[in-house]
Enzyme design. Structure first.
Site, PDB file in Angstrom:
ATOM      1  N   ASP A   1       5.100  -5.340  12.655  1.00  0.00           N
ATOM      2  CA  ASP A   1       4.880  -5.258  11.216  1.00  0.00           C
ATOM      3  C   ASP A   1       6.224  -5.114  10.521  1.00  0.00           C
ATOM      4  OD1 ASP A   1       3.445  -5.258   8.899  1.00  0.00           O
ATOM      5  OD2 ASP A   1       2.701  -3.208   9.064  1.00  0.00           O
TER       6      ASP A   1
ATOM      7  N   GLU B   1       8.614  -8.818   8.335  1.00  0.00           N
ATOM      8  CA  GLU B   1       7.553  -9.063   9.317  1.00  0.00           C
ATOM      9  C   GLU B   1       8.042  -9.983  10.438  1.00  0.00           C
ATOM     10  OE1 GLU B   1       3.775  -8.569   6.244  1.00  0.00           O
ATOM     11  OE2 GLU B   1       4.764 -10.510   6.503  1.00  0.00           O
TER      12      GLU B   1
ATOM     13  N   ASP C   1      -0.868  -7.922  11.117  1.00  0.00           N
ATOM     14  CA  ASP C   1      -1.740  -7.994   9.949  1.00  0.00           C
ATOM     15  C   ASP C   1      -1.200  -8.953   8.891  1.00  0.00           C
ATOM     16  OD1 ASP C   1       0.040  -6.551   8.107  1.00  0.00           O
ATOM     17  OD2 ASP C   1      -0.499  -4.747   9.194  1.00  0.00           O
TER      18      ASP C   1
ATOM     19  N   ASP D   1       3.049  -0.313  11.761  1.00  0.00           N
ATOM     20  CA  ASP D   1       3.235   0.007  10.345  1.00  0.00           C
ATOM     21  C   ASP D   1       4.005   1.311  10.192  1.00  0.00           C
ATOM     22  OD1 ASP D   1       2.343  -0.328   7.391  1.00  0.00           O
ATOM     23  OD2 ASP D   1       1.699   1.702   7.904  1.00  0.00           O
TER      24      ASP D   1
ATOM     25  N   HIS E   1     -16.174 -21.441 -17.767  1.00  0.00           N
ATOM     26  CA  HIS E   1     -16.858 -22.484 -18.541  1.00  0.00           C
ATOM     27  C   HIS E   1     -17.337 -21.952 -19.892  1.00  0.00           C
ATOM     28  CE1 HIS E   1     -20.759 -20.573 -17.856  1.00  0.00           C
ATOM     29  NE2 HIS E   1     -20.351 -20.375 -16.607  1.00  0.00           N
TER      30      HIS E   1
ATOM     31  N   GLU F   1     -20.498 -20.954  -8.570  1.00  0.00           N
ATOM     32  CA  GLU F   1     -20.911 -19.578  -8.806  1.00  0.00           C
ATOM     33  C   GLU F   1     -21.748 -19.066  -7.646  1.00  0.00           C
ATOM     34  OE1 GLU F   1     -20.562 -16.647  -9.626  1.00  0.00           O
ATOM     35  OE2 GLU F   1     -20.821 -16.676 -11.827  1.00  0.00           O
TER      36      GLU F   1
END
Length: 443
Positions: free
Chosen positions: A9, A50, A75, A124, A247, A323
């Site tokens: 990480d 990373e 990740d 991490d 819309h 939608e």
């Protein structure tokens, strides 16, 4: 052939900002930590850190067993997809790092796996320890590491679902860290907006364009070889910017009825047609739109057609922008759904995994669809400004994911008919929300 696991990480507090990486080599059977690597690397972006973590982890694995089969777990979706060959590496700063990582082991000996952030705690924490050491003007030392004591792994998580949940978890964690005054991972320069409960990924033009001489030097008592801490220039290239146009009104809009992709597919009303023309006029005056992509629903295609005609652009239709399907709730008001399906409505309001009555789509399902559509369009339109004509739920999902906000944030955003929002996506994998629910063109 022996197998090793590399977890890696990197992070940047400012992006670009003070950065560091962490990597651990693990025994896949016992879970034993075989090696740890961490380093403060000065000013860099998240993705550079990373990649540096990946390189360090692979080199540590090679030192232990050059002939091993290596499983890399990270990740960083960007690094995993690029190193797996599924995503192109466009940023010039990433190419040499990826090439260096690829040379450490022969092709075929390394495979890559994306994991959610909560399963990458060991690496991490190492990266944060390195950044903390750099803040003190020093480098990380293995004897000071507490990463392995706090590491833990979750299992059995669906990768797609974990990605959506992981976005929200990251935002919430960064907001808590900012409110508590604690050092956070800083993936996007996180800040918490008071009173909103939503974590905002703050990427400012000032950070991206800070001059080279605007550098804060290390303390006088720092080690001679400690890197300087401060701002530096970052060439991220032009982002893919999505201008999000809801819309115009349909006959169902003023009555606030559920109107998704499983109902009658209504056309624009007279008011909706006027709104579409007003949006087209605004875009013609502002310029900048280079492509138009629309939901397949009639109300969106009508809105997009009005803009396309004014700008002289063709309209492309993408199914991923439709939608949500509201099932048996289509055409009903909220009060009517409350009366007819109270238990289903309560479940829907309480969990993003709950679907509307009658086989509708949950917010989690729509979130995965929208995230996949976003990734595909970002890759296709990098450096371009694209108008996406879509609906309330897809727009809210795009904004929520960009902010790293939790699913409940969907209920805390208001989007008017024919309103404008905008999100920019950068080559290092980060995003900036530029606009939300702008309606000045309708006044």
């Amino acid at each position: 052939m022996r197998e090793l696991i590399v977890e890696a990480d990197g992070g940047s507090r400012g992006n670009p900002g003070p950065a560091g990486y962490g990597a651990a080599v693990l025994d896949p059977v016992t879970g034993e930590t075989l090696a740890e690597r961490a380093e403060y690397i000065g000013v860099a972006t998240n993705n550079v850190a990373e990649y540096r973590g990946l390189i360090a982890g692979l080199m540590a694995a090679r030192e232990l067993a050059p002939g091993a089969s290596v499983r890399v777990r990270m990740d960083s979706k960007l690094v995993v997809e690029q190193m797996s060959g599924r995503w192109k590496i466009k940023h010039p700063g990433m190419k040499p790092l990826a090439a260096e990582a690829a040379r450490i082991f022969p092709a075929g000996q390394v495979r890559y796996e994306w994991i959610p952030r909560e399963r990458n705690k060991h690496a991490d924490r190492l990266a944060n320890e390195a950044m903390d050491a750099g803040k003190r003007g020093r480098q990380w030392e293995p004897s000071a590491s507490s990463a392995v004591l706090a590491s833990g792994a979750a299992s059995g998580t669906d990768a797609d679902a974990a990605r959506i949940v992981g976005d929200a978890a990251a935002g919430a964690a960064k907001a808590r860290a900012a409110l508590a005054g604690l050092p956070g991972r800083g993936d996007a320069g996180a800040a918490a907006t008071a009173g909103t409960g939503v974590a905002v990924a703050a990427r400012t033009d000032a950070v991206r364009t800070a001059p080279v001489d605007a550098v804060r030097t290390a303390p006088a008592d720092a080690d001679e070889d400690a890197p300087a801490v401060g701002w530096g220039p970052a060439d991220l290239g032009p982002p893919a910017t999505f201008v999000l146009l809801r819309h115009g009104e349909t006959p169902l809009t003023p009555e606030k009825r559920f109107s998704g992709s499983g109902g009658t597919d209504p056309e624009l009303s007279e008011a909706g047609l006027r709104q579409a023309e007003a949006a087209a006029t605004a875009f013609a005056a502002r310029g900048r739109i280079q492509h138009i992509v629309s939901s397949p629903m009639v109300r969106c295609r009508q809105t997009a057609a009005a803009v396309g005609a004014r700008l002289g652009l063709d309209v492309r239709v993408d199914e991923g922008l439709r939608e949500a399907d509201f099932g048996a709730w289509e055409g009903l008001t909220f009060a009517e759904v409350r009366e007819r399906y109270p238990d289903d409505l309560d479940a829907w309001l309480a969990s993003p995994k709950a679907a509307p009555t009658g086989g509708g789509e949950s917010f989690a399902t729509v979130g995965r669809r929208v995230a996949a559509t976003r990734d595909r369009l970002v890759a296709e339109y990098q450096g371009r400004t694209v108008l996406l004509v879509t609906h309330v739920t897809p727009i809210k999902q795009l904004v929520r994911l960009a902010l790293g906000a939790p699913p409940e944030a969907l209920f805390r955003m208001e989007l008017d008919a024919a309103s404008l929002s905008a999100v920019s996506y950068y080559a290092d994998g980060n995003a900036s929300v530029r606009l939300l629910n702008e309606t000045s063109h309708l006044r």
